[in-house]
Design an enzyme around this catalytic site. Structure first.
Site, mmCIF file in Angstrom:
data_model
loop_
_atom_site.group_PDB
_atom_site.id
_atom_site.type_symbol
_atom_site.label_atom_id
_atom_site.label_comp_id
_atom_site.label_asym_id
_atom_site.label_seq_id
_atom_site.Cartn_x
_atom_site.Cartn_y
_atom_site.Cartn_z
ATOM 1 N N TYR A 1 0.820 -1.221 0.000
ATOM 2 C CA TYR A 1 0.000 0.000 0.000
ATOM 3 C C TYR A 1 0.849 1.264 0.000
ATOM 4 O O TYR A 1 0.317 2.359 -0.044
ATOM 5 C CB TYR A 1 -0.896 0.007 1.256
ATOM 6 C CG TYR A 1 -0.090 -0.168 2.519
ATOM 7 C CD1 TYR A 1 0.560 0.906 3.111
ATOM 8 C CD2 TYR A 1 0.091 -1.427 3.075
ATOM 9 C CE1 TYR A 1 1.343 0.742 4.237
ATOM 10 C CE2 TYR A 1 0.869 -1.602 4.197
ATOM 11 C CZ TYR A 1 1.485 -0.514 4.769
ATOM 12 O OH TYR A 1 2.277 -0.691 5.880
ATOM 13 N N GLY A 2 2.172 1.119 0.061
ATOM 14 C CA GLY A 2 3.027 2.288 0.210
ATOM 15 C C GLY A 2 4.105 2.366 -0.842
ATOM 16 O O GLY A 2 3.830 2.317 -2.051
ATOM 17 N N THR A 3 5.344 2.450 -0.396
ATOM 18 C CA THR A 3 6.464 2.701 -1.306
ATOM 19 C C THR A 3 6.783 1.519 -2.209
ATOM 20 O O THR A 3 7.562 1.673 -3.152
ATOM 21 C CB THR A 3 7.737 3.097 -0.537
ATOM 22 O OG1 THR A 3 8.177 1.987 0.262
ATOM 23 C CG2 THR A 3 7.484 4.313 0.344
ATOM 24 N N LEU A 4 6.200 0.340 -1.971
ATOM 25 C CA LEU A 4 6.454 -0.824 -2.821
ATOM 26 C C LEU A 4 5.488 -0.927 -4.002
ATOM 27 O O LEU A 4 5.679 -1.751 -4.893
ATOM 28 C CB LEU A 4 6.395 -2.113 -1.991
ATOM 29 C CG LEU A 4 7.533 -2.285 -0.982
ATOM 30 C CD1 LEU A 4 7.229 -3.414 -0.024
ATOM 31 C CD2 LEU A 4 8.859 -2.518 -1.695
ATOM 32 N N GLU B 1 10.913 -4.746 5.715
ATOM 33 C CA GLU B 1 9.916 -4.108 6.581
ATOM 34 C C GLU B 1 10.273 -4.198 8.064
ATOM 35 O O GLU B 1 9.477 -3.822 8.916
ATOM 36 C CB GLU B 1 8.530 -4.726 6.338
ATOM 37 C CG GLU B 1 8.035 -4.598 4.910
ATOM 38 C CD GLU B 1 7.684 -3.183 4.485
ATOM 39 O OE1 GLU B 1 7.910 -2.234 5.252
ATOM 40 O OE2 GLU B 1 7.157 -3.023 3.374
#
EC number: 4.3.2.8
Length: 160
Positions: free
Chosen positions: A17-20, A92
């Protein structure tokens, strides 16, 4: 005698949901074969609401494990091999920064085994370790480092 079919377990699936996500600063890590295999399957929304916040001096997106607060979060589902799963756990900082848990998702744009509107369970990296003011801060449905929030992600290589 009854017949039965033995099937190999499916490869793990993860929700990013983010930087990936595609188009975001760390997506290249999902494409790097030395980290393992990751195949994009679908876009999806969490079935429950969660706070997705941008925090720390590095503007890191965090999904707070507080179901029922925040918004339904939009992201992407990937099928990954065990090598990529191990890489993602390390990336993570599991279990100190994030925890890998299971989340229910509603598929938005998918196909094959994941048709639009279907519900599926996959792994997600969320956190129960956060500052007291994070849950009451601004929450997002979808993360984009270049969003109108004015909080661009600070690459790990650029941090002190």
């Amino acid at each position: 005698m009854n017949s039965f079919t033995v099937s190999l377990p499916l490869m793990p699936r993860v929700f990013v949901y983010g930087t990936l996500k595609r188009g975001q600063p760390n997506h290249y890590r999902m494409l790097d074969a030395t980290n393992g295999k990751a195949e994009f399957l679908a876009t999806a929304l969490t079935t429950q609401r969660y706070p997705l916040v941008i925090a720390t001096e590095y503007n890191i997106p965090f999904l707070l494990n507080l179901p029922g607060q925040g918004q339904r979060v939009r992201g992407e589902i990937y099928e990954v091999d065990e090598r990529m799963l191990a890489f993602l756990d390390a990336f993570e900082s599991v279990p100190s920064m994030y925890q890998r848990t299971v989340v229910d998702l509603e598929v938005e744009d998918g196909g094959g085994e994941l048709p639009p509107g279907s519900i599926t369970q996959v792994f997600v990296y969320s956190t129960t370790s956060y500052q007291p003011d994070w849950p009451s801060g601004r929450s997002f449905q979808s993360y984009d480092t270049h969003g109108d929030h004015g909080l661009p992600y600070v690459y790990r290589e650029a941090r002190d």
